[in-house]
Design an enzyme around this catalytic site. Structure first.
Site, PDB file in Angstrom:
ATOM      1  N   SER A  50       6.357  -4.695 -14.532  1.00 32.62           N
ATOM      2  CA  SER A  50       6.251  -3.668 -13.496  1.00 32.62           C
ATOM      3  C   SER A  50       6.986  -2.378 -13.868  1.00 32.62           C
ATOM      4  O   SER A  50       6.789  -1.357 -13.216  1.00 32.62           O
ATOM      5  CB  SER A  50       6.797  -4.202 -12.172  1.00 32.62           C
ATOM      6  N   HIS A  51       7.852  -2.409 -14.874  1.00 29.27           N
ATOM      7  CA  HIS A  51       8.609  -1.211 -15.227  1.00 29.27           C
ATOM      8  C   HIS A  51       8.429  -0.780 -16.672  1.00 29.27           C
ATOM      9  O   HIS A  51       9.151   0.074 -17.160  1.00 29.27           O
ATOM     10  CB  HIS A  51      10.101  -1.396 -14.929  1.00 29.27           C
ATOM     11  N   ASP A 191       5.696  -4.709  -8.203  1.00 28.80           N
ATOM     12  CA  ASP A 191       5.064  -6.027  -8.145  1.00 28.80           C
ATOM     13  C   ASP A 191       3.951  -6.062  -7.103  1.00 28.80           C
ATOM     14  O   ASP A 191       2.978  -6.802  -7.260  1.00 28.80           O
ATOM     15  CB  ASP A 191       6.126  -7.107  -7.876  1.00 28.80           C
TER      16      ASP A 191
END
Lengths: 342, 342
Positions: A50-51, A191
């Site tokens: 997610s990052h 997420d």
């Protein structure tokens, strides 16, 4: 992604250079590009879907909108023996932290504890990369960053808080630092985006729809709904504390305050960030890293076999051996982007 | 207690004096008695049933056992421009904090942030009284204290962490400080004791029995069972952080380390406590109390009509008007105790 998606591997240095070329080609200075690329490649290397490169379109969209200044040069203010402030001047938080890091570390060692107040900054990344390097130097670090209104306060009916993560890092005697990075929302925004993209339902208690009704549909949460804090009123209190520390105390914006409507495509929250760095070698805690190791040993004996950060370090070690695996079409897209704006 | 229990009222000053007489009559110095009595009477005044006079038998039992030194004189160590340590010398944490408070406050104002590391201390009280006074002076304060092994780490099978509360206090422009005090366990130990005494079942997810199986029975939790952290792995990570900050960093004991078996009747955890105090008037957050007020206003508008601390302040105001209500037999018992050991 499915098991049949063709994969490619890329080394950490090569991915960092590729991402830096993308950032610089889309309007950032070389220094800002280096900072963001290292951060983003680190997250991808450590398995944070997610990052990692998932965030690149958001970065570029924000840069293109004129919402964030990719050329900003942070202004460091040395205000007291243990207090450093940085005006990020509308740029990203990571270069602001990088610029102030040596001064904050020196102050933590001379004063025992030091505070870094970053304001007028955009934080669009994972928070653990901001604290882990302090623990690698034997220091204990805490950080708080607010983001954008997407979390309903406990008992409330509309979003006000950001996902407002808290990150903590501590040195260990016999291992890499103990590091956690937890959103005070029941789930991180990234997420929810991934669940929406992949068509998964979320567990109960993670969010509400635009009418404030509980929902498991990530798209309903993203479409005018909101997230819930983790752990009921306690998580909500911690999220409030993050607003106060990261925004009120630094002079940054609260998560609900900034207005990016004049900048279509803007995605990076314009807020603030606080870091607290402690030197445990002062006082009776001077064997801190040994004590940390003892606690971890006992946690293991009590049945908690996986410690915070373990999964990241395992993925990192694997990436260092075998390279970082990415879908071939993702890597191809990144390589096209490195050519500059389409 | 039932609605039919005869009640009596007592003023705050009178209750404090009564409790001080009890403490001093049971072996504490006058200074320690004053500190503990003020703390305990404050909790009772503010409606904290689990940390008010309910705790007196535990205090006296610990004192009688020789486990805690009610005469201890804390030793303050001025270690760096922003770092103060206190060896509580086996006494209570509250007198240690009271002794160090002026120095910590002065350092926070001169350095911007200051740390107080209390070790070799017993904390048997609510945590909010330790931080609220800093916020009354315009400072932001955070505190962490570990206690005794009664919480299972996430994914584990036996107790290791304490209830490990985190307290936070911040000044407001138009009201009493914003203060929260939250156990990182799903429920505070004192509330489990009260539920056991009153025969209530607890909600799901609060604890396990001695076999590690989920239970709603407070007696099964107290009889060899354990509490669960709040909010799953996130609360567990925060509880771990409290162990590291309150014990490893201060030089105190972890919640699972001390052995009171040679002191039957001992109830007070022999651990450590950390405080972090920040002066928000430095830097760009100098209008902090106004900003705090703005955030609270928006929380109210978003539907969170009750803020952390509100209930305590309401009960306090009522007690100031009408006195503190206690069951007559409780007050009678306290008056007997003030005569000295039976």
């Amino acid at each position: 992604m499915t098991a049949n998606t063709p994969q490619e591997t890329i080394g950490f240095a090569e991915l960092s250079e590729l991402l830096a070329a993308i950032f610089q080609g889309h309007g950032t200075s070389a220094e800002v590009a280096r900072c963001l690329a290292h951060n983003c490649a680190s997250a991808q290397r450590d398995g944070s879907d997610s990052h990692g490169v998932f965030r690149i379109p958001g970065y570029l969209s924000s840069l293109a909108s004129g919402w964030v200044d990719g050329q900003a040069v942070p202004l460091v203010e040395d205000l007291a023996p243990a207090f450093v402030a940085v005006d990020a001047r509308g740029g990203f938080a990571q270069p602001a932290l990088a610029t102030a890091r040596p001064l904050v570390e020196a102050k933590a060692r001379s004063a025992g504890i030091a505070l870094l107040a970053i304001r007028n900054s955009h934080h669009f990344a994972a928070l653990w990369p901001d604290v882990e390097p302090f623990a690698e130097q034997g220091l204990v670090a805490l950080s708080f960053v607010n983001s954008m209104a997407c979390v309903v306060p406990h008992g409330g009916h509309h979003a006000l808080f950001g996902t407002n993560p808290i990150a903590f890092a501590a040195p260990r005697a016999n291992g890499q630092p103990l590091v956690f990075d937890l959103a005070t929302s029941a789930i991180a925004n990234g997420d929810v985006q991934i669940a929406a993209r992949e068509g998964h339902l979320l567990p109960e208690g993670y969010g509400v729809d635009r009418q404030g009704q509980p929902t498991r549909d990530p798209k309903a949460i993203l479409d005018g709904g909101a997230l819930l804090p983790f752990g009921g009123y306690k998580g909500s209190a911690l999220s409030m504390m993050v607003e106060l520390l990261a925004a009120a105390l630094t002079g940054g914006h609260f998560s609900f305050e900034f207005d990016w409507s004049a900048h279509p495509g803007a995605q990076t929250p314009w807020t603030g960030q606080l870091l607290i760095v402690i030197d445990p070698s002062l006082g009776a805690g001077r064997n801190f890293a040994e004590r940390c190791e003892q606690l971890i040993g006992r946690m293991h004996d009590a049945g908690q076999t996986r410690q915070p950060g373990d999964r990241r370090y395992r993925q990192r070690a694997e990436a260092e051996r075998q390279g970082i695996r990415l879908p071939a079409h993702e890597l191809e897209k990144l390589r096209r982007l490195a050519g500059g704006p389409a």
